[in-house]
Design a protein around this motif. Structure first.
Motif, PDB file in Angstrom:
ATOM      1  N   LEU A  77       0.719  -1.034   0.025  1.00 30.29           N
ATOM      2  CA  LEU A  77       0.026   0.132   0.128  1.00 30.29           C
ATOM      3  C   LEU A  77       1.038   1.072  -0.100  1.00 30.29           C
ATOM      4  O   LEU A  77       2.140   1.174   0.327  1.00 30.29           O
ATOM      5  N   SER A  78       0.371   2.407  -0.401  1.00 29.43           N
ATOM      6  CA  SER A  78       1.041   3.814  -0.309  1.00 29.43           C
ATOM      7  C   SER A  78       0.527   4.465   0.705  1.00 29.43           C
ATOM      8  O   SER A  78      -0.610   4.855   0.928  1.00 29.43           O
ATOM      9  N   ALA A 137       5.142  -1.595   2.973  1.00 33.12           N
ATOM     10  CA  ALA A 137       4.239  -0.885   2.200  1.00 33.12           C
ATOM     11  C   ALA A 137       5.056   0.422   1.586  1.00 33.12           C
ATOM     12  O   ALA A 137       6.438   0.551   1.822  1.00 33.12           O
ATOM     13  N   GLU A 138       4.689   1.228   0.589  1.00 34.77           N
ATOM     14  CA  GLU A 138       5.471   2.162   0.198  1.00 34.77           C
ATOM     15  C   GLU A 138       5.233   3.527   0.896  1.00 34.77           C
ATOM     16  O   GLU A 138       4.221   4.095   1.023  1.00 34.77           O
ATOM     17  N   PRO A 139       6.433   3.998   1.420  1.00 34.80           N
ATOM     18  CA  PRO A 139       6.082   5.238   2.114  1.00 34.80           C
ATOM     19  C   PRO A 139       6.422   6.521   1.302  1.00 34.80           C
ATOM     20  O   PRO A 139       6.932   6.442   0.318  1.00 34.80           O
ATOM     21  N   LEU A 140       5.467   7.527   1.604  1.00 34.47           N
ATOM     22  CA  LEU A 140       5.267   8.517   0.608  1.00 34.47           C
ATOM     23  C   LEU A 140       5.633   9.919   1.595  1.00 34.47           C
ATOM     24  O   LEU A 140       4.856  10.612   2.167  1.00 34.47           O
ATOM     25  N   LYS A 160      -6.336   7.911  -3.288  1.00 31.90           N
ATOM     26  CA  LYS A 160      -5.296   7.697  -4.158  1.00 31.90           C
ATOM     27  C   LYS A 160      -4.285   7.422  -3.388  1.00 31.90           C
ATOM     28  O   LYS A 160      -3.186   6.950  -3.853  1.00 31.90           O
ATOM     29  N   ILE A 161      -4.346   7.350  -1.922  1.00 31.30           N
ATOM     30  CA  ILE A 161      -3.464   6.731  -1.032  1.00 31.30           C
ATOM     31  C   ILE A 161      -4.207   5.846   0.035  1.00 31.30           C
ATOM     32  O   ILE A 161      -5.554   6.052   0.044  1.00 31.30           O
ATOM     33  N   GLU A 162      -3.661   4.883   0.578  1.00 28.65           N
ATOM     34  CA  GLU A 162      -4.228   3.989   1.406  1.00 28.65           C
ATOM     35  C   GLU A 162      -4.439   4.324   2.867  1.00 28.65           C
ATOM     36  O   GLU A 162      -5.162   3.887   3.756  1.00 28.65           O
ATOM     37  N   GLY A 163      -3.311   5.190   3.285  1.00 29.37           N
ATOM     38  CA  GLY A 163      -3.294   5.500   4.830  1.00 29.37           C
ATOM     39  C   GLY A 163      -2.070   6.582   5.115  1.00 29.37           C
ATOM     40  O   GLY A 163      -1.582   7.027   4.053  1.00 29.37           O
TER      41      GLY A 163
END
Length: 107
Positions: A44-45, A62-65, A81-84
């Motif tokens: 997840l992003s 998960a993918e850190p943004l 658009k992002i999950e969390g």
């Protein structure tokens, strides 16, 4: 100016309290905000704003943004658009809860 013993104790206690709050302020509590807090975050992003928050996201595979725009993060979640998100921001958490997300303190 001389203080009586009780006044000196009160001033001393106030200074110690202020100092402890100042040192604790650097380590604010962060929360994970996600629809299903029991689900895996793998793949997840997830938006994050601190080194420790982003490290947590990475550890969950998960993918850190990092540094995701804080003004739009609640709406990005609402539009999926992002999950969390991992944040310590009370205003952001309040907005996000309105979209049906839940918060839990990071381990």
């Amino acid at each position: 100016m001389r203080f009586s013993a009780p006044a000196a104790l009160a001033v001393s206690a106030a200074l110690m309290t202020a100092a402890s709050h100042a040192s604790a302020g650097g380590a604010s509590l962060e929360f994970l905000i996600h629809k299903d807090l029991k689900a895996s975050l793998e793949g997840l992003s997830i938006a994050c704003y601190s080194e420790s928050g982003c490290a947590y996201v990475e550890a969950q595979k998960a993918e850190p943004l990092p540094d995701y725009d804080q003004e739009s993060v609640a709406y990005a979640l609402g539009r999926e658009k992002i999950e969390g998100i991992v944040t310590a921001s009370e205003p952001i958490m309040k907005k996000i809860k309105g979209f049906g997300y839940s918060c839990r303190k990071l381990d």
